[in-house]
Motif scaffolding. Sequence first.
Motif, mmCIF file in Angstrom:
data_model
loop_
_atom_site.group_PDB
_atom_site.id
_atom_site.type_symbol
_atom_site.label_atom_id
_atom_site.label_comp_id
_atom_site.label_asym_id
_atom_site.label_seq_id
_atom_site.Cartn_x
_atom_site.Cartn_y
_atom_site.Cartn_z
ATOM 1 N N PRO A 47 -7.245 -24.432 20.958
ATOM 2 C CA PRO A 47 -7.744 -24.986 19.692
ATOM 3 C C PRO A 47 -9.226 -25.341 19.793
ATOM 4 O O PRO A 47 -9.689 -25.837 20.821
ATOM 5 C CB PRO A 47 -6.883 -26.239 19.492
ATOM 6 N N VAL A 48 -9.959 -25.095 18.720
ATOM 7 C CA VAL A 48 -11.408 -25.308 18.729
ATOM 8 C C VAL A 48 -11.743 -26.801 18.631
ATOM 9 O O VAL A 48 -11.256 -27.510 17.748
ATOM 10 C CB VAL A 48 -12.075 -24.553 17.565
ATOM 11 N N VAL A 49 -12.591 -27.246 19.557
ATOM 12 C CA VAL A 49 -13.134 -28.599 19.527
ATOM 13 C C VAL A 49 -14.653 -28.476 19.476
ATOM 14 O O VAL A 49 -15.269 -27.944 20.397
ATOM 15 C CB VAL A 49 -12.713 -29.414 20.763
ATOM 16 N N ILE A 50 -15.260 -28.941 18.389
ATOM 17 C CA ILE A 50 -16.709 -28.922 18.244
ATOM 18 C C ILE A 50 -17.270 -30.230 18.791
ATOM 19 O O ILE A 50 -16.785 -31.312 18.454
ATOM 20 C CB ILE A 50 -17.112 -28.736 16.771
ATOM 21 N N LEU A 51 -18.290 -30.131 19.645
ATOM 22 C CA LEU A 51 -18.943 -31.292 20.225
ATOM 23 C C LEU A 51 -20.387 -31.357 19.743
ATOM 24 O O LEU A 51 -21.160 -30.417 19.966
ATOM 25 C CB LEU A 51 -18.929 -31.202 21.760
ATOM 26 N N LEU A 52 -20.760 -32.461 19.105
ATOM 27 C CA LEU A 52 -22.095 -32.623 18.538
ATOM 28 C C LEU A 52 -22.845 -33.707 19.316
ATOM 29 O O LEU A 52 -22.376 -34.851 19.408
ATOM 30 C CB LEU A 52 -21.990 -33.008 17.061
ATOM 31 N N HIS A 53 -24.009 -33.359 19.837
ATOM 32 C CA HIS A 53 -24.751 -34.251 20.725
ATOM 33 C C HIS A 53 -25.604 -35.270 19.963
ATOM 34 O O HIS A 53 -25.745 -35.229 18.737
ATOM 35 C CB HIS A 53 -25.638 -33.438 21.670
ATOM 36 N N GLY A 54 -26.231 -36.163 20.721
ATOM 37 C CA GLY A 54 -27.035 -37.232 20.153
ATOM 38 C C GLY A 54 -28.480 -36.842 19.898
ATOM 39 O O GLY A 54 -28.957 -35.778 20.311
ATOM 40 N N PHE A 55 -29.179 -37.745 19.233
ATOM 41 C CA PHE A 55 -30.566 -37.522 18.841
ATOM 42 C C PHE A 55 -31.469 -37.323 20.051
ATOM 43 O O PHE A 55 -31.370 -38.030 21.053
ATOM 44 C CB PHE A 55 -31.080 -38.715 18.029
ATOM 45 N N SER A 56 -32.349 -36.345 19.950
ATOM 46 C CA SER A 56 -33.353 -35.954 20.947
ATOM 47 C C SER A 56 -32.747 -35.419 22.234
ATOM 48 O O SER A 56 -33.439 -35.263 23.230
ATOM 49 C CB SER A 56 -34.330 -37.105 21.252
ATOM 50 N N THR A 192 -35.623 -31.481 27.442
ATOM 51 C CA THR A 192 -34.467 -30.929 26.726
ATOM 52 C C THR A 192 -34.795 -29.689 25.911
ATOM 53 O O THR A 192 -33.890 -29.093 25.314
ATOM 54 C CB THR A 192 -33.869 -31.986 25.778
ATOM 55 N N GLY A 193 -36.070 -29.307 25.858
ATOM 56 C CA GLY A 193 -36.450 -28.141 25.072
ATOM 57 C C GLY A 193 -36.653 -28.430 23.609
ATOM 58 O O GLY A 193 -36.802 -27.500 22.807
ATOM 59 N N GLY A 194 -36.677 -29.720 23.221
ATOM 60 C CA GLY A 194 -36.895 -30.069 21.825
ATOM 61 C C GLY A 194 -38.363 -30.202 21.490
ATOM 62 O O GLY A 194 -39.241 -30.012 22.344
ATOM 63 N N THR A 195 -38.648 -30.520 20.242
ATOM 64 C CA THR A 195 -40.021 -30.751 19.790
ATOM 65 C C THR A 195 -40.063 -32.021 18.965
ATOM 66 O O THR A 195 -39.074 -32.407 18.327
ATOM 67 C CB THR A 195 -40.553 -29.591 18.929
ATOM 68 N N LEU A 196 -41.229 -32.666 18.946
ATOM 69 C CA LEU A 196 -41.365 -33.865 18.134
ATOM 70 C C LEU A 196 -41.228 -33.543 16.651
ATOM 71 O O LEU A 196 -40.679 -34.337 15.880
ATOM 72 C CB LEU A 196 -42.717 -34.538 18.403
ATOM 73 N N GLN A 197 -41.718 -32.356 16.241
ATOM 74 C CA GLN A 197 -41.583 -31.967 14.840
ATOM 75 C C GLN A 197 -40.101 -31.826 14.462
ATOM 76 O O GLN A 197 -39.681 -32.230 13.370
ATOM 77 C CB GLN A 197 -42.317 -30.652 14.586
ATOM 78 N N GLY A 198 -39.342 -31.226 15.370
ATOM 79 C CA GLY A 198 -37.904 -31.078 15.121
ATOM 80 C C GLY A 198 -37.205 -32.419 15.039
ATOM 81 O O GLY A 198 -36.346 -32.642 14.174
ATOM 82 N N TYR A 199 -37.574 -33.344 15.938
ATOM 83 C CA TYR A 199 -36.972 -34.668 15.908
ATOM 84 C C TYR A 199 -37.298 -35.399 14.603
ATOM 85 O O TYR A 199 -36.436 -36.052 14.012
ATOM 86 C CB TYR A 199 -37.469 -35.516 17.079
ATOM 87 N N LEU A 200 -38.546 -35.282 14.173
ATOM 88 C CA LEU A 200 -38.952 -35.964 12.956
ATOM 89 C C LEU A 200 -38.193 -35.423 11.750
ATOM 90 O O LEU A 200 -37.735 -36.187 10.883
ATOM 91 C CB LEU A 200 -40.460 -35.800 12.744
#
Length: 275
Positions: A47-56, A192-200
């Motif tokens: 069965p599919v379990v989707i896991l959604l992570h936290g900010f940044s 983590t490979g993120g960007t400040l623009q993406g976070y904003l």
Amino acid sequence: MIRHAALALLLAVFALLTARAEEAAPMKTYASFDAATISYHDVGTGPVVILLHGFSGNADLNWFQPGIAQKIAAAGYRVIAPDLRGHGASPFDAPPERWPADAIARDQIALTAHLGEAPYATAGYSMGAISALRFHLLSRNTGRLILGGIGDSVADENNTDRNTAFRAAIEDGLAGRDTPAAKAILARARATGGTLQGYLGALSARTYTPADLLATFNVPALILTGHEDLDNGSGPALAARIPGARYTRLTGTHLTAVIDPALPAAMIADLDSGR
């Protein structure tokens, strides 16, 4: 000043946890509702379990490094763990005003269409849990909810305290200001490979689910928070707002509760209870 110092410390702990990164499994991609490319991990069968992570963060940091995703997969589930829009391997650097409303929740609707299967469960931590609530509100298409690191303040659509502190750190970073919070969130993005623009953008598009709408939920729900975690309000109080929801107390703060072995154990027990 105290709020900014606390945020700098919080992000420094984030960076410390990230420094222990291990190599993650290759990711898959799909085109979301607006053609944005979203990357996701896909491990296990069942069965599919989707896991959604936290900010940044990203899926690897939140779910794979602590071994949570692997344990759920080993228990007989197919784990789908996306890097949320604007984070990790799912870059989206449009200015905040060009982020679609409820973008992250709508990305999960597109994800389930891509998979061709409704999720048996959707689990999230912190921002991921806020997004899981929005996903269920918009789709009514998940069998159960597991919500970590959030409390009753996410039912207050006018509460902006936590967003304000993060936004100030991001704007300091974008402006090149030499502040502890700016340094910490820049380090977080690099790790983590993120960007400040993406976070904003993700902050600007965040929408809470008020109590009157939570009261319409008709799905098994489990709330989990660390015993020192009041970052998003009271976990037991949130459970009281969702019909039939249950609460489990973990050990730790908003950050450290994700490495409490009781977290995956409680998640798997909840998943198994519905089979």
